[in-house]
Design a protein around this motif. Sequence first.
Motif, PDB file in Angstrom:
ATOM      1  N   GLN A   1     115.017  35.993  11.264  1.00 10.19           N
ATOM      2  CA  GLN A   1     116.276  35.249  11.303  1.00 10.19           C
ATOM      3  C   GLN A   1     116.886  35.288  12.702  1.00 10.19           C
ATOM      4  O   GLN A   1     117.472  34.298  13.149  1.00 10.19           O
ATOM      5  N   SER A   2     116.737  36.421  13.393  1.00 12.45           N
ATOM      6  CA  SER A   2     117.217  36.502  14.776  1.00 12.45           C
ATOM      7  C   SER A   2     116.452  35.521  15.664  1.00 12.45           C
ATOM      8  O   SER A   2     117.043  34.845  16.519  1.00 12.45           O
ATOM      9  N   ALA A   3     115.129  35.450  15.459  1.00 13.94           N
ATOM     10  CA  ALA A   3     114.321  34.508  16.237  1.00 13.94           C
ATOM     11  C   ALA A   3     114.785  33.075  15.992  1.00 13.94           C
ATOM     12  O   ALA A   3     114.918  32.273  16.923  1.00 13.94           O
ATOM     13  N   ILE A   4     115.046  32.760  14.736  1.00 16.95           N
ATOM     14  CA  ILE A   4     115.453  31.400  14.376  1.00 16.95           C
ATOM     15  C   ILE A   4     116.838  31.077  14.921  1.00 16.95           C
ATOM     16  O   ILE A   4     117.097  29.950  15.371  1.00 16.95           O
ATOM     17  N   SER A   5     117.736  32.058  14.912  1.00 12.14           N
ATOM     18  CA  SER A   5     119.074  31.803  15.443  1.00 12.14           C
ATOM     19  C   SER A   5     119.014  31.486  16.938  1.00 12.14           C
ATOM     20  O   SER A   5     119.815  30.708  17.458  1.00 12.14           O
ATOM     21  N   LEU A   6     118.053  32.094  17.636  1.00 13.98           N
ATOM     22  CA  LEU A   6     117.876  31.831  19.061  1.00 13.98           C
ATOM     23  C   LEU A   6     117.099  30.544  19.311  1.00 13.98           C
ATOM     24  O   LEU A   6     117.315  29.879  20.324  1.00 13.98           O
ATOM     25  N   SER A   7     116.192  30.206  18.403  1.00 12.00           N
ATOM     26  CA  SER A   7     115.348  29.026  18.573  1.00 12.00           C
ATOM     27  C   SER A   7     115.168  28.339  17.216  1.00 12.00           C
ATOM     28  O   SER A   7     114.173  28.582  16.521  1.00 12.00           O
ATOM     29  N   PRO A   8     116.135  27.501  16.817  1.00 11.10           N
ATOM     30  CA  PRO A   8     116.082  26.891  15.476  1.00 11.10           C
ATOM     31  C   PRO A   8     114.829  26.064  15.208  1.00 11.10           C
ATOM     32  O   PRO A   8     114.457  25.865  14.049  1.00 11.10           O
ATOM     33  N   GLY A   9     114.183  25.593  16.257  1.00  8.87           N
ATOM     34  CA  GLY A   9     112.981  24.784  16.078  1.00  8.87           C
ATOM     35  C   GLY A   9     111.689  25.574  16.103  1.00  8.87           C
ATOM     36  O   GLY A   9     110.611  25.010  16.318  1.00  8.87           O
ATOM     37  N   TYR A  10     111.772  26.868  15.848  1.00 10.65           N
ATOM     38  CA  TYR A  10     110.613  27.771  15.909  1.00 10.65           C
ATOM     39  C   TYR A  10     109.890  27.711  14.555  1.00 10.65           C
ATOM     40  O   TYR A  10     110.172  28.473  13.643  1.00 10.65           O
ATOM     41  N   ALA A  11     108.920  26.816  14.444  1.00 10.19           N
ATOM     42  CA  ALA A  11     108.257  26.558  13.163  1.00 10.19           C
ATOM     43  C   ALA A  11     107.572  27.800  12.612  1.00 10.19           C
ATOM     44  O   ALA A  11     107.628  28.072  11.409  1.00 10.19           O
ATOM     45  N   HIS A  12     106.908  28.571  13.461  1.00  9.32           N
ATOM     46  CA  HIS A  12     106.206  29.771  12.996  1.00  9.32           C
ATOM     47  C   HIS A  12     107.186  30.811  12.442  1.00  9.32           C
ATOM     48  O   HIS A  12     106.869  31.523  11.490  1.00  9.32           O
ATOM     49  N   ALA A  13     108.364  30.891  13.050  1.00 16.14           N
ATOM     50  CA  ALA A  13     109.351  31.858  12.554  1.00 16.14           C
ATOM     51  C   ALA A  13     109.833  31.468  11.162  1.00 16.14           C
ATOM     52  O   ALA A  13     109.982  32.321  10.285  1.00 16.14           O
TER      53      ALA A  13
END
Length: 277
Positions: free
Chosen positions: A201-213
């Motif tokens: 969720q931290s990864a996604i909050s930093l990069s919402p378009g991170y498909a793998h996350a």
Amino acid sequence: MSKSPSAEQFVQSGLAHHQAGRLDKANDDYQQALSLNPSHPDALHLLGMLAHQVGDNELAVDLINLAIYGSPDFPNYHCNLGTVLQAQGKLDDAILSFRQAIKMDAKNAIYHYNLGRALQVNNQLKLAVESYRQALVITPEHVETLSNLAHSLRALGELDEAIKLFVRASVVAPNLAEIHFNLGAALNDQGKLSAAIESYQSAISLSPGYAHAHCNLGAALLAKGKFEDAIASYQRSLAINPNFAEAHFNLGIAYQAQDQLERAINSYRRALELQPQ
């Protein structure tokens, strides 16, 4: 009457252009230097690095080798030759070049890091770990070294230390989504699903378009039995990358777990269309 520029002056002018991204002007100046001194080692080396930058690695190897022939005691020449050889897929030769650079200057962290990276790509993980540790002795906060050491240790099954290193990397570079993603993956390997979910969720909050996350978040949610949330994560992943076969496959698993068999079949079929093997 003003004096004509020397070969060294052309090299310095070319380097300024090179660093500013003016590659054509850099090339012209390096060529001018070589017209005055055909064996000028810096001109040959920098022209080789320019060739590498534009994708002509064969020419780059030839030019850097000529530079080394003229000045064999410059460790940076050997290191950059290793970089070009690695780009060619010649990992054994690259490793030898990085080792030669280290032999000349063992206190340069970049040489140890580059050696570690080549060893890691060559699946010599224990040796890669040794090289990364040497680099960290010199530059303890180098985020790429922390991350790659953690990756290598994770691949070797040493999860506790890998997690500690990913955490260290996240402190050094808190805004790098990839670090949080990798921390989540290592935590997931340990079965620490709640902590893994937080990292994804931290990864996604930093990069919402991170498909793998989004996909990995879905897998962790699915493992915790949160089927609807998992499905939503997979769908977000596929909205970003509709051709992400793993997300289609995992979405099929989530649908199947909920007895939505037709949807599961459609997801599996789409995964097979994308990856028939």
